[in-house]
Design a protein around this motif. Structure first.
Motif, mmCIF file in Angstrom:
data_model
loop_
_atom_site.group_PDB
_atom_site.id
_atom_site.type_symbol
_atom_site.label_atom_id
_atom_site.label_comp_id
_atom_site.label_asym_id
_atom_site.label_seq_id
_atom_site.Cartn_x
_atom_site.Cartn_y
_atom_site.Cartn_z
ATOM 1 N N UNK A 67 9.461 -20.682 -54.332
ATOM 2 C CA UNK A 67 9.085 -20.131 -53.036
ATOM 3 C C UNK A 67 9.876 -18.845 -52.860
ATOM 4 N N UNK A 68 9.158 -17.739 -52.719
ATOM 5 C CA UNK A 68 9.827 -16.448 -52.683
ATOM 6 C C UNK A 68 9.470 -15.652 -51.436
ATOM 7 N N UNK A 69 10.385 -14.782 -51.083
ATOM 8 C CA UNK A 69 10.191 -13.897 -49.940
ATOM 9 C C UNK A 69 9.372 -12.691 -50.387
ATOM 10 N N UNK A 70 8.407 -12.308 -49.562
ATOM 11 C CA UNK A 70 7.547 -11.169 -49.892
ATOM 12 C C UNK A 70 7.308 -10.346 -48.631
ATOM 13 N N UNK A 83 3.783 -5.957 -46.212
ATOM 14 C CA UNK A 83 2.991 -4.833 -46.717
ATOM 15 C C UNK A 83 2.498 -5.082 -48.139
ATOM 16 N N UNK A 84 3.145 -6.002 -48.831
ATOM 17 C CA UNK A 84 2.749 -6.312 -50.210
ATOM 18 C C UNK A 84 1.953 -7.600 -50.306
ATOM 19 N N UNK A 85 1.976 -8.402 -49.267
ATOM 20 C CA UNK A 85 1.318 -9.709 -49.303
ATOM 21 C C UNK A 85 -0.161 -9.583 -48.977
ATOM 22 N N UNK A 86 -0.953 -10.420 -49.615
ATOM 23 C CA UNK A 86 -2.387 -10.530 -49.320
ATOM 24 C C UNK A 86 -3.109 -9.202 -49.432
ATOM 25 N N UNK A 87 -2.730 -8.406 -50.428
ATOM 26 C CA UNK A 87 -3.364 -7.113 -50.652
ATOM 27 C C UNK A 87 -4.074 -7.141 -52.002
ATOM 28 N N UNK A 88 -5.266 -6.580 -52.054
ATOM 29 C CA UNK A 88 -5.910 -6.397 -53.355
ATOM 30 C C UNK A 88 -6.616 -5.047 -53.370
ATOM 31 N N UNK A 89 -6.743 -4.489 -54.558
ATOM 32 C CA UNK A 89 -7.298 -3.151 -54.719
ATOM 33 C C UNK A 89 -8.793 -3.275 -54.984
ATOM 34 N N UNK A 90 -9.579 -3.379 -53.919
ATOM 35 C CA UNK A 90 -10.972 -3.709 -54.104
ATOM 36 C C UNK A 90 -11.995 -2.878 -53.371
ATOM 37 N N UNK A 122 3.910 -14.017 -38.164
ATOM 38 C CA UNK A 122 4.738 -15.108 -38.676
ATOM 39 C C UNK A 122 5.899 -14.589 -39.514
ATOM 40 N N UNK A 123 6.078 -13.290 -39.583
ATOM 41 C CA UNK A 123 7.106 -12.702 -40.444
ATOM 42 C C UNK A 123 8.470 -12.693 -39.758
ATOM 43 N N UNK A 124 9.500 -12.682 -40.572
ATOM 44 C CA UNK A 124 10.870 -12.490 -40.108
ATOM 45 C C UNK A 124 11.447 -11.292 -40.840
ATOM 46 N N UNK A 125 11.848 -10.295 -40.092
ATOM 47 C CA UNK A 125 12.363 -9.056 -40.683
ATOM 48 C C UNK A 125 11.359 -8.465 -41.673
ATOM 49 N N UNK A 126 10.064 -8.581 -41.336
ATOM 50 C CA UNK A 126 9.016 -7.989 -42.159
ATOM 51 C C UNK A 126 8.676 -8.767 -43.413
ATOM 52 N N UNK A 127 9.129 -10.024 -43.516
ATOM 53 C CA UNK A 127 8.888 -10.809 -44.720
ATOM 54 C C UNK A 127 8.340 -12.205 -44.383
ATOM 55 N N UNK A 128 7.567 -12.743 -45.309
ATOM 56 C CA UNK A 128 7.081 -14.115 -45.228
ATOM 57 C C UNK A 128 7.431 -14.817 -46.538
ATOM 58 N N UNK A 129 7.177 -16.122 -46.592
ATOM 59 C CA UNK A 129 7.431 -16.886 -47.814
ATOM 60 C C UNK A 129 6.116 -17.291 -48.456
ATOM 61 N N UNK A 130 6.114 -17.374 -49.781
ATOM 62 C CA UNK A 130 4.911 -17.750 -50.526
ATOM 63 C C UNK A 130 5.308 -18.482 -51.805
ATOM 64 N N UNK A 131 4.515 -19.499 -52.161
ATOM 65 C CA UNK A 131 4.707 -20.168 -53.446
ATOM 66 C C UNK A 131 4.246 -19.224 -54.558
ATOM 67 N N UNK A 132 5.040 -19.162 -55.633
ATOM 68 C CA UNK A 132 4.752 -18.271 -56.753
ATOM 69 C C UNK A 132 4.741 -19.071 -58.045
ATOM 70 N N UNK A 137 5.958 -18.757 -42.190
ATOM 71 C CA UNK A 137 7.047 -18.274 -41.340
ATOM 72 C C UNK A 137 8.347 -18.761 -41.981
ATOM 73 N N UNK A 138 9.247 -17.854 -42.375
ATOM 74 C CA UNK A 138 10.474 -18.282 -43.071
ATOM 75 C C UNK A 138 11.307 -19.282 -42.280
ATOM 76 N N UNK A 139 11.434 -19.075 -40.965
ATOM 77 C CA UNK A 139 12.238 -20.003 -40.154
ATOM 78 C C UNK A 139 11.619 -21.398 -40.150
ATOM 79 N N UNK A 140 10.291 -21.462 -40.024
ATOM 80 C CA UNK A 140 9.618 -22.760 -40.008
ATOM 81 C C UNK A 140 9.795 -23.469 -41.348
ATOM 82 N N UNK A 141 9.567 -22.742 -42.430
ATOM 83 C CA UNK A 141 9.648 -23.358 -43.755
ATOM 84 C C UNK A 141 11.062 -23.841 -44.046
ATOM 85 N N UNK A 142 12.048 -23.024 -43.744
ATOM 86 C CA UNK A 142 13.430 -23.417 -44.031
ATOM 87 C C UNK A 142 13.873 -24.589 -43.176
ATOM 88 N N UNK A 143 13.195 -24.811 -42.055
ATOM 89 C CA UNK A 143 13.534 -25.936 -41.193
ATOM 90 C C UNK A 143 12.908 -27.252 -41.601
#
Length: 314
Positions: free
Chosen positions: A48-51, A54-61, A23-33, A263-269
């Motif tokens: 709503x920010x672009x992330x 590789x940094x999204x949905x990651x935890x050190x566990x 669902x990414x565009x240019x390697x980025x997705x959108x998320x509420x912060x 998906x950034x395109x979907x959200x912006x639409x």
């Protein structure tokens, strides 16, 4: 969470959630912060920010060894809804939630020093507020740990039947992905499921989505016990028309799950009404005291989402 040393949790390693590249565009997705500074700038509204994926949905566990062993069935195979896959997904999701509660406790201890320079009354109010938040956090941590311990034992003993799951299939990609778990107080319609007494161990519902090349799946899981809240919610989702299930799932996770990505395109639409509804859902229960989200699922705002193509129970 402690070091690995033959166990599972280790604080400095990385584990990932859903594969967001679909669902990414240019390697980025959108998320509420929920950033305090941004909310102050935006009149209390979330940003709503672009992330990067590789940094999204990651935890050190998890240590690398156990991460590979535990999650090979979902990292190296397509998700098909097998019992072992449902258990692996639920365990990773519960681990992340528990890890987050531990991290939150450390943050609040740091905040206790933030009363320096305040008036005595303001200091008392801040400390009392943090005490109340701590009580809620410790209760939530106790509940999550009880479920996490049960899933750990089931994983070690290869007993996936500890869980029941309902998997929804979609014949087209979904423009959002998520993974999360919470203790539901209310169902889709706002009806009470659990009261949350101090001495009560609440049950959780665990949800995840999966993306294929031209398809998607949503997995809803719960501990296999009588009258589980997750079962009630799953049955309500199952009773909905095919064209409303994706919207119901989106609305429900927006209220309760931090890890929701778009998906950034979907959200912006989306139009103004659609974005406003998502804003309302994301903000439901968002206050310093950690109120319980209670906004029912409505279908008066139509989101452009594919219809469900079927379902099966695990």
């Amino acid at each position: 969470m402690g070091d690995c040393d033959g166990g599972i949790i280790k604080a400095h390693t990385v584990s990932r959630g859903p594969n967001l590249t679909k669902i990414a565009k240019d390697g980025h997705v959108l998320q509420y912060v929920a950033s305090i500074s941004d909310m102050n700038k935006n009149g209390g509204k979330l940003s709503v920010k672009k992330i990067g994926v590789k940094d999204a949905s990651v935890f050190h566990g998890f240590c690398g060894k156990h991460d590979r062993e535990l999650f090979s069935c979902i990292e190296n195979e397509a998700f098909t809804g097998r019992p072992d896959q449902c258990l692996a997904v639920a365990y990773r999701t519960m681990s992340r939630e528990l890890y987050g509660k531990d991290a939150g406790a450390h943050l609040r201890e740091t905040l206790r020093d933030a009363d320096k320079g305040l008036k005595p009354f303001e200091q008392i109010m801040l400390q009392q507020m943090l005490d109340e938040i701590d009580k809620g956090n410790e209760a939530a941590r106790r509940e999550l740990k009880a479920t996490h311990d049960a899933l750990t034992t089931a994983l070690v003993d290869a007993r996936p039947n500890i869980l029941s799951s309902l998997v929804f299939k979609f014949a087209a990609p979904l423009p959002f992905m998520f993974a999360g778990a919470w203790s539901p107080f209310t169902d889709l319609n706002g009806g009470e499921l659990q009261k949350g007494y101090v001495d009560e161990l609440l049950e959780q519902i665990i949800v995840s989505s999966f993306a294929g090349v031209s398809s998607a799946m949503i997995c809803v899981s719960w501990r296999n016990i009588t009258d589980a809240p997750g079962y009630v919610i799953a049955e309500q989702l199952l009773a909905l028309p095919d064209d409303q299930r994706a919207s119901a799932c989106l609305q429900f996770v927006m209220k309760h799950v931090e890890n929701v990505f778009f998906d950034p395109d979907w959200f912006q639409g989306l139009d103004g009404k659609q974005k406003e509804r998502l804003n309302q859902l994301a903000s439901d229960g968002l206050d310093v005291m950690g109120s319980v989200p209670s906004m029912p699922v409505h279908f008066d705002v139509d989101f452009p989402l594919p219809a469900s193509a079927g379902s099966f129970q695990v």
